[in-house]
Design a protein around this motif. Sequence first.
Motif, PDB file in Angstrom:
ATOM      1  N   TYR A  88       6.995   2.347   3.837  1.00  0.00           N
ATOM      2  CA  TYR A  88       5.585   2.534   4.626  1.00  0.00           C
ATOM      3  C   TYR A  88       5.618   4.945   4.160  1.00  0.00           C
ATOM      4  O   TYR A  88       4.798   4.869   3.843  1.00  0.00           O
ATOM      5  CB  TYR A  88       4.792   2.688   5.371  1.00  0.00           C
ATOM      6  CG  TYR A  88       4.231   1.042   5.691  1.00  0.00           C
ATOM      7  CD1 TYR A  88       4.441   0.214   4.269  1.00  0.00           C
ATOM      8  CD2 TYR A  88       3.822   0.153   6.418  1.00  0.00           C
ATOM      9  CE1 TYR A  88       4.405  -1.233   4.500  1.00  0.00           C
ATOM     10  CE2 TYR A  88       3.296  -0.784   6.886  1.00  0.00           C
ATOM     11  CZ  TYR A  88       3.753  -2.088   5.538  1.00  0.00           C
ATOM     12  OH  TYR A  88       2.652  -2.873   5.999  1.00  0.00           O
ATOM     13  N   LEU A  89       6.860   4.700   4.914  1.00  0.00           N
ATOM     14  CA  LEU A  89       6.987   6.243   4.985  1.00  0.00           C
ATOM     15  C   LEU A  89       7.574   7.038   4.322  1.00  0.00           C
ATOM     16  O   LEU A  89       6.996   7.955   3.714  1.00  0.00           O
ATOM     17  CB  LEU A  89       8.268   6.459   6.072  1.00  0.00           C
ATOM     18  CG  LEU A  89       8.343   7.085   7.447  1.00  0.00           C
ATOM     19  CD1 LEU A  89       7.117   7.812   7.838  1.00  0.00           C
ATOM     20  CD2 LEU A  89       9.553   7.414   8.547  1.00  0.00           C
ATOM     21  N   VAL A  90       8.304   6.400   3.265  1.00  0.00           N
ATOM     22  CA  VAL A  90       8.896   6.724   1.792  1.00  0.00           C
ATOM     23  C   VAL A  90       7.958   6.884   0.530  1.00  0.00           C
ATOM     24  O   VAL A  90       7.981   7.757  -0.335  1.00  0.00           O
ATOM     25  CB  VAL A  90      10.142   7.254   1.362  1.00  0.00           C
ATOM     26  CG1 VAL A  90      11.189   7.018   2.784  1.00  0.00           C
ATOM     27  CG2 VAL A  90      10.025   5.222   0.942  1.00  0.00           C
ATOM     28  N   SER A  91       6.773   6.257   1.176  1.00  0.00           N
ATOM     29  CA  SER A  91       5.855   6.116  -0.200  1.00  0.00           C
ATOM     30  C   SER A  91       4.941   7.617  -0.603  1.00  0.00           C
ATOM     31  O   SER A  91       4.870   7.488   0.401  1.00  0.00           O
ATOM     32  CB  SER A  91       5.209   4.583  -0.285  1.00  0.00           C
ATOM     33  OG  SER A  91       4.116   4.755  -1.131  1.00  0.00           O
ATOM     34  N   ARG A  92       4.528   7.282  -1.906  1.00  0.00           N
ATOM     35  CA  ARG A  92       3.766   8.304  -2.676  1.00  0.00           C
ATOM     36  C   ARG A  92       2.772   8.122  -2.927  1.00  0.00           C
ATOM     37  O   ARG A  92       1.420   9.174  -3.246  1.00  0.00           O
ATOM     38  CB  ARG A  92       4.656   9.291  -2.842  1.00  0.00           C
ATOM     39  CG  ARG A  92       5.145  10.377  -2.509  1.00  0.00           C
ATOM     40  CD  ARG A  92       5.282  11.050  -0.828  1.00  0.00           C
ATOM     41  NE  ARG A  92       6.032  11.823  -0.320  1.00  0.00           N
ATOM     42  CZ  ARG A  92       6.893  10.954   0.878  1.00  0.00           C
ATOM     43  NH1 ARG A  92       6.140   9.655   1.005  1.00  0.00           N
ATOM     44  NH2 ARG A  92       8.008  11.812   1.649  1.00  0.00           N
ATOM     45  N   LYS A  93       2.221   6.609  -2.291  1.00  0.00           N
ATOM     46  CA  LYS A  93       1.541   6.010  -3.548  1.00  0.00           C
ATOM     47  C   LYS A  93       0.441   6.029  -2.712  1.00  0.00           C
ATOM     48  O   LYS A  93      -0.034   6.095  -1.651  1.00  0.00           O
ATOM     49  CB  LYS A  93       2.136   4.753  -4.179  1.00  0.00           C
ATOM     50  CG  LYS A  93       2.249   4.832  -5.214  1.00  0.00           C
ATOM     51  CD  LYS A  93       2.793   5.166  -6.121  1.00  0.00           C
ATOM     52  CE  LYS A  93       4.075   5.553  -6.903  1.00  0.00           C
ATOM     53  NZ  LYS A  93       4.597   4.298  -7.193  1.00  0.00           N
ATOM     54  N   LYS A  94      -0.676   5.746  -3.471  1.00  0.00           N
ATOM     55  CA  LYS A  94      -2.713   5.820  -2.235  1.00  0.00           C
ATOM     56  C   LYS A  94      -2.284   4.426  -1.877  1.00  0.00           C
ATOM     57  O   LYS A  94      -2.786   4.291  -0.324  1.00  0.00           O
ATOM     58  CB  LYS A  94      -3.560   6.107  -3.152  1.00  0.00           C
ATOM     59  CG  LYS A  94      -4.935   6.020  -2.743  1.00  0.00           C
ATOM     60  CD  LYS A  94      -6.268   6.458  -3.987  1.00  0.00           C
ATOM     61  CE  LYS A  94      -7.192   6.268  -3.153  1.00  0.00           C
ATOM     62  NZ  LYS A  94      -7.401   6.445  -2.031  1.00  0.00           N
ATOM     63  N   TYR A  95      -2.121   3.532  -2.685  1.00  0.00           N
ATOM     64  CA  TYR A  95      -2.090   2.221  -1.921  1.00  0.00           C
ATOM     65  C   TYR A  95      -0.891   1.301  -1.587  1.00  0.00           C
ATOM     66  O   TYR A  95       0.610   1.246  -2.262  1.00  0.00           O
ATOM     67  CB  TYR A  95      -2.901   1.573  -2.419  1.00  0.00           C
ATOM     68  CG  TYR A  95      -4.544   1.339  -3.214  1.00  0.00           C
ATOM     69  CD1 TYR A  95      -5.700   1.599  -1.889  1.00  0.00           C
ATOM     70  CD2 TYR A  95      -4.832   1.769  -4.521  1.00  0.00           C
ATOM     71  CE1 TYR A  95      -6.413   1.957  -2.744  1.00  0.00           C
ATOM     72  CE2 TYR A  95      -5.890   2.120  -4.531  1.00  0.00           C
ATOM     73  CZ  TYR A  95      -6.988   2.558  -3.666  1.00  0.00           C
ATOM     74  OH  TYR A  95      -8.394   3.181  -3.782  1.00  0.00           O
ATOM     75  N   ILE A  96      -0.401   1.091  -0.339  1.00  0.00           N
ATOM     76  CA  ILE A  96       0.540   0.407  -0.404  1.00  0.00           C
ATOM     77  C   ILE A  96      -0.276  -1.706  -0.026  1.00  0.00           C
ATOM     78  O   ILE A  96      -0.419  -1.375   0.501  1.00  0.00           O
ATOM     79  CB  ILE A  96       0.975   0.686   1.309  1.00  0.00           C
ATOM     80  CG1 ILE A  96       1.872   2.131   0.608  1.00  0.00           C
ATOM     81  CG2 ILE A  96       2.427  -0.175   1.125  1.00  0.00           C
ATOM     82  CD1 ILE A  96       2.523   2.764   1.794  1.00  0.00           C
ATOM     83  N   ILE A  97       0.352  -2.201  -0.829  1.00  0.00           N
ATOM     84  CA  ILE A  97       1.084  -4.430  -0.967  1.00  0.00           C
ATOM     85  C   ILE A  97       2.070  -3.830  -0.316  1.00  0.00           C
ATOM     86  O   ILE A  97       3.895  -3.763  -0.528  1.00  0.00           O
ATOM     87  CB  ILE A  97       0.194  -4.345  -2.110  1.00  0.00           C
ATOM     88  CG1 ILE A  97      -0.821  -4.249  -2.074  1.00  0.00           C
ATOM     89  CG2 ILE A  97       0.706  -6.244  -1.877  1.00  0.00           C
ATOM     90  CD1 ILE A  97      -1.065  -4.518  -4.064  1.00  0.00           C
TER      91      ILE A  97
END
Lengths: 351, 351
Positions: A88-97
């Motif tokens: 979650y920390l390294v994502s840069r996307k708007k949505y996480i699944i």
Amino acid sequence: MSDSSINPSEVDIVIAAINSDLTPFLNEWRPIFSPFHLIIVKDPDMDGELHVPEGFNVDVFTKSDINQMVGSSHSILFSGYSCRYFGYLVSRKKYIISIDDDCVPAKNNNGHIVDVVAQHIANLKAPATPFFFNTLYDPYQKGADFVRGYPFSLRSGVTCALSCGLWLNLADYDAPTQALKPEQRNSRYVDAVMTVPVRSLMPVSGINIAFDREVVGPALFPALRLSAEGKIRWETVEDIWSGMCVKVICDHLGIGVKTGIPYVWRKERGDAIESLKKEWEGVKLMEEVVPFFQSVRLPRSAVTAEDCVVDMAKAVKEQLGKVDPMFVRAGDAMADWVKLWKSVGSSTPGV
Amino acid sequence: MSDSSINPSEVDIVIAAINSDLTPFLNEWRPIFSPFHLIIVKDPDMDGELHVPEGFNVDVFTKSDINQMVGSSHSILFSGYSCRYFGYLVSRKKYIISIDDDCVPAKNNNGHIVDVVAQHIANLKAPATPFFFNTLYDPYQKGADFVRGYPFSLRSGVTCALSCGLWLNLADYDAPTQALKPEQRNSRYVDAVMTVPVRSLMPVSGINIAFDREVVGPALFPALRLSAEGKIRWETVEDIWSGMCVKVICDHLGIGVKTGIPYVWRKERGDAIESLKKEWEGVKLMEEVVPFFQSVRLPRSAVTAEDCVVDMAKAVKEQLGKVDPMFVRAGDAMADWVKLWKSVGSSTPGV
């Protein structure tokens, strides 16, 4: 299989690798996951090599990546089920699944494979209605609407920040329930999604979840860790704790949380009787935790998820800290999480 | 068809006869209704003769019965859809089930006829869980349970006093929605029932409803009447208003309200465009009504449904009376209803 209205550049699928061989898991999900970028975080406690099949757009993170990026933070532990939060920390996307690696696609009442990505994104993109209950469930879905008596002024709804999916076959029960009803399996596919009303608390399960990272990302964290936490879902409460926080924060910010479809098919894992020997700690803690979250109020000055987590962390330490030192550690972890979220978010290019 | 675990001496089925020929309606319901006592109240505005088929254990009430029993009360009008409330008044049973006379039995996802009586009574006999949301819906139903994280101290639940069923085919939309989407039909059978959380308001529809008369009977009344109310459901708000009152009262008394299954199949009736000419009054009133019910608090001294209705009636007159004289009349009707409930309940043998 994938819904063409979803922009893959908006979505990260985050998988916590508890199993070392993700081949069967990812092959089952291939028709649904393949258009999207995957972030796989290997449980830092896992010694063996991680197996990821070919054909996915994937970044894998291991213990050394975690150590390098998180550095000296000792309050936040990314081991076991909590390793997903590094994703979650390294994502840069708007949505996480995020889906547990013991789950495979479920089928709906018509025998069709459930597209968990399409449904979660639909839940997040459609407004939520936390301020008044619609008896026909999600009023925005095809074939539904607001019922007679629903105030028109509330029909535009609010932003939905969190979508909590459900489980067929092995449901997300605690160890005592699982031990008491070892044969029980969930076969009831309830074809509905709804907004959980404002000021109503719920147990958020991390097994099958999606959220708007830009809106509530800072409020999903691994903070409450049981001393005897293991590698079985029912030995963890980190998602339940974070779920209480995120629900209170969404209520404070006037945004919505949904629960219901999509389902995943959850396979067997673990021995409930064994877990029962250590599980009671989590069960007992809930009796302290729920009244706290039912009564805690965030200040008006808290206008972002970051603000809210910082204020919540203070309240946790002040009000629950005296009950158990575990809550002091949880409060510290929450405060550190926000710092980490800001530093990683601003200093790294992400994935 | 009927569930043998239900004691027919505990149940009254109350039907408001808006149609003069109940033959097709009752013949469709015969397999489900025949073991139970029926109270049929003929709309006092209906001039023609009422047709009720043979083979039911039924008491029919007409305008003269109403006049004889209610006497000089002018605030409460039992005409149109509101005639059913006279049936609530004369019943002496623990449970009341009421279904609009334009509804027939629905089929579930397996093609089986829904036993509306068995499901409503099951909803009322099983506890409700208003204080914490269970993501797997009703935890007491076969094959379900409380999910991980649900506090053990809340798992015994509380009394359920009201069960609100749903509608397939023609859903309970207001006239504007119906006029805007004339072709829309509800075909989604959602196989779930759940407790509506405490402090969450909902639009209670009188189309398909059941309640524990001994616990909340005094809180279901015909009080808010639109000046242009007609003989079409979407021209009425009496059930919506009473539903707001009963939900606030249940919250105050610490008892539960459920919504979901059972479904009925609702047939066509009325012209939405025609109704639209007069419907806006009800739609506009909701904007005043909802904030009132969201904020109204009942005193601790109110410990029964009767007490609560009396206090609620006062608050309605004080706080909403200045908005519209219709609310003054509603408050008067509520206060008179409690008097009537007490006098009819104590002075007559009932049916």
